[in-house]
Write an enzyme that holds these catalytic residues in place. Structure first.
Site, PDB file in Angstrom:
ATOM      1  CB  VAL A   1      -0.874  -0.019   1.282  1.00 63.40           C
ATOM      2  CG1 VAL A   1      -1.746   1.226   1.368  1.00 63.40           C
ATOM      3  CG2 VAL A   1      -1.733  -1.289   1.322  1.00 63.40           C
ATOM      4  CB  CYS A   2       1.366   4.002  -2.420  1.00 58.97           C
ATOM      5  SG  CYS A   2       2.272   5.559  -2.543  1.00 58.97           S
ATOM      6  CB  VAL A   3       4.063   5.195   2.619  1.00 56.87           C
ATOM      7  CG1 VAL A   3       5.146   5.776   1.736  1.00 56.87           C
ATOM      8  CG2 VAL A   3       4.016   5.946   3.946  1.00 56.87           C
TER       9      VAL A   3
END
Lengths: 96, 114, 119, 119, 96, 114
Positions: free
Chosen positions: C77-79
């Site tokens: 999950v892209c931070v």
């Protein structure tokens, strides 16, 4: 390149962009709301048949069935998710 | 190759697409960046976003060169349909036509549309 | 082949996550390896364990967590996208990990095919 | 006049919430009363206090919470839409309340105008 | 009825639907990505001028400025958010 | 009045719009429901959503009558453009044309488009 189109041709220009920016003979897969372009007898049918002159068109069975669309344009190939995977084996993909 | 095809601000696609370009640039990938359809509006000059409260991210496109991203293209017909020329843009992409776009796509391994 | 999947929309509002799930399942059944599913933009919203859909509806997060458990597939999950949308380690479900956008670049390099599911 | 506002999209991915905020501010400045802002569909995602945008970006939830504090406007987050998207009392920010969809019908009855902000 | 259009006319059919399902003389407000329909010199200009024959068109200044669009079609009225509120005072709204 | 104008499943608009109709019905409001553009696909018959994993909500439209919602309309041109007739729908709305749609909108106080 496999061109993935998931929006309705009545509401969005995605199918037109896919047709415009694709090499001749590269396939187009219609899925989600994109499958309405595969329906026979609509106001879009003529335009879709034109595009079929340059591109083989596929339509995802699960999304056709979900939407109750059974009469599809002659020459469009229905594929299930396994068929979707096979198309991806053969081509890189562009999602419009 | 990263393709921009949506207008800025109405949706975030172009902005987060740009974040992705800069990261790919940091990985030293040989990247091409292409603007088609409404994506060319993402690099329109003269933006002032004050009245919307949203940050103006168009200056960041000027940083592409600093990231050694030099293959930047724009579709001729998309420009014409929107009454724009490269003089109206914040960067100076090379103008190509739709058939060149299609050929370029076929030649790329990595391919994202935002 | 080595596949990568990129998801750009959240659950329920769009079909993107559902289609990606069906595709991922079919790919694994055909013997392909999915190197990573990367959740970007609103796609990060698929990872919250707080979702509670109605009983007669699918549970998108649980579908994905089960898939990760069954196949060992990595979900990133892209931070940056997650932070601006209120997704952090406190709410993230089993099978999902927060990671940098660079892992999408790495996926693009390592995978034979990356398929994007979007609006 | 009595205004109602309906927001159907989450923060950042679409401009809907930003436009609704600018409209609400201008309406109050012109002396109108906003009876209620109703958050429906992905609009419920505007209410999470977990969002942490980058320092140079706007903070959509805080903008709204400040607006509620300044004007006393009621913000209702649709319970059914919120549950399926992982929004509950644990993550909801100051100024927002979870409520039933019936409160949108009531708003439509009581307000002179309801303006929808959507994708 | 005030018709609110917030999507690009190049990508979406929203403006066409607003024009089709609206009573003559009911106003249309372009905002967010909808403001591109107000830009002069585009391929959409002719169609937008046709719609102006039946509907006064407004465009939101904040969204025009955000997108760097300053040359707008003659006869389209720029409004700020206060003007947006005034239009809503005068009309119920439909968001396309 | 509630207007459906988006196709089902690709987005949730139609489904959550339907939830809203049923709630409004419970409030005993004098509701009209209208299907235009791709909204008519939300009431297409013969749906089987098994392959998508998404719940088929079209049968719920049949419940409109049980909620005493009897003013249900569909736009003629939208049907024709999609090669459909009322026989292809799960309910039987009254067919009206675009000018009647426009007039109906002007006559309504409450107005939601999904």
């Amino acid at each position: 390149m496999l061109h993935l189109v998931n929006t309705s041709p009545f509401e969005s220009s995605d199918l037109e962009s896919a047709a415009k920016y694709s090499a001749k003979d590269s396939p187009i897969l219609l899925f989600e709301d994109g499958i309405y372009a595969a329906q026979a007898g609509t106001a879009m049918e003529g335009r879709v048949k034109e595009i079929m002159g340059d591109h083989p068109i596929y339509a995802l069975k699960a999304d056709l069935e979900a939407r109750g669309i059974s009469n599809i344009i002659d020459g469009i190939t229905e594929v299930d998710y396994t068929g979707f995977v096979e198309l991806v084996e053969q081509h890189k993909t562009a999602s419009w | 190759m990263i393709v921009f095809r949506t207008a800025p601000y109405g949706t975030i696609y172009a902005f987060e697409g740009l974040e992705n370009v800069l990261i790919m640039g940091a990985y030293d990938q040989d990247i091409s960046v292409l603007f088609i359809d409404d994506g060319i509006y993402a690099i329109k000059d003269g933006m002032n976003t004050e009245g919307t409260g949203i940050k103006n991210f168009s200056p960041t496109f000027r940083a592409l060169e600093a990231y050694d991203i030099e293959k930047v293209y724009v579709d001729k017909e998309s420009l014409e349909a929107r009454g724009l020329s490269v003089d109206d843009l914040v960067i100076e992409p090379e103008i190509i036509d739709a058939s060149q776009v299609a050929q370029m796509m076929e030649d790329q391994k990595n391919f994202f549309i935002f | 082949m080595k596949f990568g999947i990129l998801i750009l929309e959240g659950p329920y509002q769009h079909e993107a996550s559902d289609s990606a799930y069906q595709f991922a399942k079919a790919a694994v059944e055909k013997g392909h390896e999915i190197l990573r599913v990367f959740f970007y933009q609103d796609g990060v919203l698929n990872s919250t364990k707080l979702m509670e859909p109605q009983a007669d509806d699918r549970h998108v997060q649980k579908m994905w967590s089960q898939f990760a458990a069954d196949t060992g597939t990595e979900f990133i999950v892209c931070v940056a996208a997650a932070k601006r949308r209120g997704i952090n380690d406190d709410v993230i479900a089993d099978g999902f990990k927060i990671g940098g956008l660079g892992m999408l670049t790495e996926l693009a390099i390592e995978a034979d095919r990356v398929v994007t599911f979007r609006a």
